[in-house]
Write a protein that holds these residues in place. Structure first.
Motif, PDB file in Angstrom:
ATOM      1  N   ALA A   1       0.881  -1.154  -0.080  1.00 30.86           N
ATOM      2  CA  ALA A   1       0.107   0.031   0.018  1.00 30.86           C
ATOM      3  C   ALA A   1       0.820   1.293   0.163  1.00 30.86           C
ATOM      4  N   LYS A   2       0.415   2.378  -0.707  1.00 30.81           N
ATOM      5  CA  LYS A   2       1.166   3.496  -0.734  1.00 30.81           C
ATOM      6  C   LYS A   2       1.521   4.284   0.271  1.00 30.81           C
ATOM      7  N   ASN A   3       0.268   4.257   1.253  1.00 32.75           N
ATOM      8  CA  ASN A   3       0.326   4.919   2.610  1.00 32.75           C
ATOM      9  C   ASN A   3      -0.495   4.402   3.612  1.00 32.75           C
ATOM     10  N   GLU A   4      -0.497   4.761   4.839  1.00 31.09           N
ATOM     11  CA  GLU A   4      -1.351   4.132   5.897  1.00 31.09           C
ATOM     12  C   GLU A   4      -2.759   4.156   5.622  1.00 31.09           C
ATOM     13  N   GLU A   5      -3.409   5.161   4.872  1.00 32.21           N
ATOM     14  CA  GLU A   5      -4.785   5.205   4.815  1.00 32.21           C
ATOM     15  C   GLU A   5      -5.264   4.009   3.849  1.00 32.21           C
ATOM     16  N   THR A   6      -4.380   3.743   2.763  1.00 28.97           N
ATOM     17  CA  THR A   6      -4.796   3.020   1.741  1.00 28.97           C
ATOM     18  C   THR A   6      -4.425   1.558   2.277  1.00 28.97           C
ATOM     19  N   ARG A   7      -3.511   1.335   3.177  1.00 32.21           N
ATOM     20  CA  ARG A   7      -3.206   0.213   3.722  1.00 32.21           C
ATOM     21  C   ARG A   7      -4.459  -0.254   4.833  1.00 32.21           C
ATOM     22  N   LYS A   8      -4.899   0.755   5.529  1.00 35.81           N
ATOM     23  CA  LYS A   8      -6.220   0.364   6.333  1.00 35.81           C
ATOM     24  C   LYS A   8      -7.565   0.177   5.453  1.00 35.81           C
ATOM     25  N   ARG A   9      -7.495   0.985   4.206  1.00 38.34           N
ATOM     26  CA  ARG A   9      -8.656   0.514   3.597  1.00 38.34           C
ATOM     27  C   ARG A   9      -8.880  -0.617   2.941  1.00 38.34           C
ATOM     28  N   LEU A  10      -7.562  -1.217   2.791  1.00 35.72           N
ATOM     29  CA  LEU A  10      -7.375  -2.722   2.227  1.00 35.72           C
ATOM     30  C   LEU A  10      -7.841  -3.603   3.231  1.00 35.72           C
ATOM     31  N   GLU A  11      -7.260  -3.271   4.379  1.00 39.00           N
ATOM     32  CA  GLU A  11      -7.706  -4.315   5.689  1.00 39.00           C
ATOM     33  C   GLU A  11      -9.123  -4.099   5.786  1.00 39.00           C
ATOM     34  N   LEU A  12      -9.736  -3.157   5.852  1.00 43.27           N
ATOM     35  CA  LEU A  12     -11.251  -3.010   5.893  1.00 43.27           C
ATOM     36  C   LEU A  12     -11.897  -3.663   4.881  1.00 43.27           C
ATOM     37  N   ILE A  13     -11.539  -3.850   3.647  1.00 46.86           N
ATOM     38  CA  ILE A  13     -12.391  -4.456   2.781  1.00 46.86           C
ATOM     39  C   ILE A  13     -12.245  -5.799   2.627  1.00 46.86           C
ATOM     40  N   ILE A  14     -11.019  -6.280   2.879  1.00 49.02           N
ATOM     41  CA  ILE A  14     -10.747  -7.757   2.590  1.00 49.02           C
ATOM     42  C   ILE A  14     -10.922  -8.473   4.124  1.00 49.02           C
ATOM     43  N   VAL A  15     -10.453  -7.970   5.022  1.00 51.04           N
ATOM     44  CA  VAL A  15     -10.701  -8.794   6.566  1.00 51.04           C
ATOM     45  C   VAL A  15     -12.145  -8.321   6.807  1.00 51.04           C
ATOM     46  N   GLY A  16     -12.797  -7.403   6.485  1.00 49.49           N
ATOM     47  CA  GLY A  16     -13.868  -7.061   6.934  1.00 49.49           C
ATOM     48  C   GLY A  16     -14.898  -8.107   6.080  1.00 49.49           C
ATOM     49  N   LEU A  17     -14.772  -8.483   5.014  1.00 48.87           N
ATOM     50  CA  LEU A  17     -15.324  -9.315   4.177  1.00 48.87           C
ATOM     51  C   LEU A  17     -15.402 -10.694   4.734  1.00 48.87           C
ATOM     52  N   GLU A  18     -14.051 -10.946   5.071  1.00 52.67           N
ATOM     53  CA  GLU A  18     -13.842 -12.356   5.487  1.00 52.67           C
ATOM     54  C   GLU A  18     -14.667 -12.594   6.886  1.00 52.67           C
ATOM     55  N   ASN A  19     -14.693 -11.376   7.793  1.00 54.26           N
ATOM     56  CA  ASN A  19     -15.341 -11.664   8.950  1.00 54.26           C
ATOM     57  C   ASN A  19     -16.563 -11.734   8.770  1.00 54.26           C
ATOM     58  N   ASP A  20     -17.315 -11.078   7.869  1.00 55.27           N
ATOM     59  CA  ASP A  20     -18.712 -11.077   7.579  1.00 55.27           C
ATOM     60  C   ASP A  20     -18.958 -12.528   7.197  1.00 55.27           C
ATOM     61  N   LEU A  21     -18.093 -13.123   6.349  1.00 54.20           N
ATOM     62  CA  LEU A  21     -18.538 -14.252   6.054  1.00 54.20           C
ATOM     63  C   LEU A  21     -18.514 -15.227   7.113  1.00 54.20           C
ATOM     64  N   VAL A  22     -17.432 -15.190   7.972  1.00 51.98           N
ATOM     65  CA  VAL A  22     -17.099 -16.142   9.241  1.00 51.98           C
ATOM     66  C   VAL A  22     -18.482 -15.932   9.980  1.00 51.98           C
ATOM     67  N   SER A  23     -18.771 -14.704  10.162  1.00 55.06           N
ATOM     68  CA  SER A  23     -20.081 -14.403  11.201  1.00 55.06           C
ATOM     69  C   SER A  23     -21.254 -14.955  10.625  1.00 55.06           C
ATOM     70  N   LEU A  24     -21.483 -15.300   9.184  1.00 59.93           N
ATOM     71  CA  LEU A  24     -22.598 -16.107   8.498  1.00 59.93           C
ATOM     72  C   LEU A  24     -22.406 -17.594   8.786  1.00 59.93           C
ATOM     73  N   ASN A  25     -21.176 -18.049   9.403  1.00 61.38           N
ATOM     74  CA  ASN A  25     -20.739 -19.485   9.232  1.00 61.38           C
ATOM     75  C   ASN A  25     -20.403 -20.059   8.116  1.00 61.38           C
ATOM     76  N   ILE A  26     -19.907 -19.182   7.296  1.00 60.30           N
ATOM     77  CA  ILE A  26     -19.359 -19.697   6.202  1.00 60.30           C
ATOM     78  C   ILE A  26     -17.813 -20.004   6.205  1.00 60.30           C
ATOM     79  N   ASN A  27     -17.536 -21.017   6.352  1.00 64.29           N
ATOM     80  CA  ASN A  27     -16.109 -21.488   6.588  1.00 64.29           C
ATOM     81  C   ASN A  27     -15.267 -21.876   5.286  1.00 64.29           C
TER      82      ASN A  27
END
Lengths: 95, 387
Positions: free
Chosen positions: B197-223
């Protein structure tokens, strides 16, 4: 003896991906970090598009493909052995 | 050689777009486009009965499609009472572009036939104007390439994606922009992408969309374990989620990630951009086209015939068997990299030249077929859940 073609995606990889099926004893060749030709013998039958270790790998050592970690060895793996779900664990999808 | 637009962007096609603002006006709009063959028609499967974020995503995408640099002018056909208010659409389009926008509402014009009559006259006028435009020498750094993979197999991560990745790097080197998306397929590589990532803001947004989605899927019991990679992927040689995802992200190349943007937003930066899109190919490409991409490079192992209404879609395939069986929609064959007849470097050089040819006017297979799939991603709706 048949020479099996393979792809090593990046210089730091410790696995090669076979482009064709290999039988025990077949030889694969690839280019190493210094762009020199290396070859090794396959120690078991390995299917097309599957991976083979190009160096000895210890238990819990990371497996590198595309220059990145794709998982960890779950047991010791010898150079020339098939690398797949039986001896390679994802770090991502482990509890 | 491309079409220079007044806002500095370049179009590699010059479409007169007939766009329906709501499903109710689709058939009327379709008929108009049929009568004026040199137009491109985009239907709207919704446009009404949408609320909240889903409505905003729809509006934003429609605006983006109308503003795409490949579009010369737009004729909007609506009903009159829909949620997708045409005056708001036009206002938002006007904020971004000065191209000609015409609007006809069936309820205002007085029915299907009167609307059609007026629309055909307008559309023909737009087409006449469009044909007067000529290509000129243009700055390739104004190019935005959408990338996508669909129908992937073992060859995708070994040939088509790395080869496209080298082209992506090369385009970025000359100052152009490449979009990488399909957030579901980025799961497993977030640690790698975040480091780039170019900077901290970009790094955080990457984490937000990718890890966020993964957590959403896990909370729906999709393993994921045992599911991704699935049995077919494993049989084809893919051992871990990381390995599969790495094969996918290689199509974006190796450079710094300069920005992370929402579905259908226009990038503010150049270089490699991540757009948050769903894994469904047609929706993902539609989002990128709404964001301003003029061309799409699409890697496939098993084959898929889809195209896009506004941009040429170059199909790249490394599976010789797929090409032999159903290669009629494949534009670029990279199976020589698997057979050893050509290297990844040689093929990426040829693919780059092929991309330029398409920019200059060469038609892709899906364009020749006239396939123009468009699908706007919709947030989950709330109706009909209680029985």
């Amino acid at each position: 003896m048949k020479k099996i073609r393979c792809l090593v995606m990046s210089k730091s990889d410790n696995v090669a991906t076979l482009l064709e099926e290999a039988k025990l004893g077949d030889c694969i060749d690839y280019l190493d970090l210094d762009m020199k030709n290396q070859n090794l013998f396959v120690l078991e039958n390995v299917d097309q598009y599957h991976k083979v270790a190009i160096e000895d790998i210890y238990r819990n050592q990371v497996i590198i493909k595309y220059g990145e970690v794709i998982g960890k060895a779950s047991t010791i793996i010898r150079k020339g052995e098939w690398v797949h779900v039986h001896n390679l664990n994802s770090i991502k999808t482990t509890d | 050689m491309a079409f220079q637009r007044t806002d500095g962007s370049i179009g590699i096609r010059n479409h007169v777009l007939i766009m329906s603002t709501v499903a109710c006006s689709n058939e009327t709009a379709r008929r108009i486009s049929f009568v004026v063959p040199k137009t491109v028609f985009i239907p709207n499967p919704k446009g009404c009965g949408q609320i909240g974020e889903g409505m905003e995503i729809s509006m934003r995408t429609l605006v983006g499609l109308a503003c795409n640099p490949n579009v010369h002018s737009v004729l909007l056909i609506g009903l009159g009472c829909e949620s997708t208010k045409s005056n708001i659409l036009v206002r938002r389009i006007r904020e971004k572009t000065s191209k000609r926008i015409e609007v006809l509402l069936i309820q205002d014009e007085g029915g299907v036939e009167k609307t059609t009559e007026k629309a055909v006259i307008l559309a023909n006028d737009l087409v006449r104007e469009m044909t007067l435009e000529n290509r000129a020498e243009c700055d390739l750094s104004q190019l935005l390439l959408a990338t996508n993979c669909g129908g992937s197999d073992a060859t995708s991560g070994l040939s088509s994606n790395p080869i496209l990745g080298k082209c992506s790097d090369r385009l970025i080197e000359i100052g152009a922009t490449v979009l990488l998306g399909e957030t579901t397929e980025l799961i497993g590589t977030e640690h790698i992408l975040m480091k780039r990532a170019k900077n901290e803001e970009t790094r955080k947004r990457l984490e937000l969309i990718i890890v966020g989605l993964e957590n959403d899927l896990v909370s729906l019991n999709i393993n994921f374990r045992g599911v991704n990679p699935g049995p077919g992927n494993m049989k084809g040689g893919l051992s871990t989620l990381e390995e599969k995802a790495l094969g996918g992200i290689s199509k974006g190349g190796t450079t710094t990630i300069n920005e992370v943007i929402r579905y259908a937003d226009k990038p503010q930066e150049k270089g490699l951009i991540i757009m948050d899109t769903p894994g469904f190919d047609i929706e993902s490409v539609t989002g990128m086209v709404a964001g301003g991409c003029q061309i799409c490079a699409f890697t496939t192992g098993r084959g898929t015939p889809i195209g896009n209404a506004l941009v040429p879609m170059i199909k790249i395939c490394g599976n010789r068997e797929s090409i032999r069986k159903m290669g009629d929609h494949i534009d670029f064959d990279v199976s020589d990299c698997i057979s050893g007849e050509q290297s990844i470097e040689e093929l990426s050089e040829k693919l780059y030249n092929s991309l330029i040819e398409v920019c200059e006017g060469k038609l892709t297979r899906s364009e020749i077929y006239g396939f123009g799939e468009i699908s706007i991603y919709r947030n989950s709706e709330i109706w009909c859940t209680h029985l």
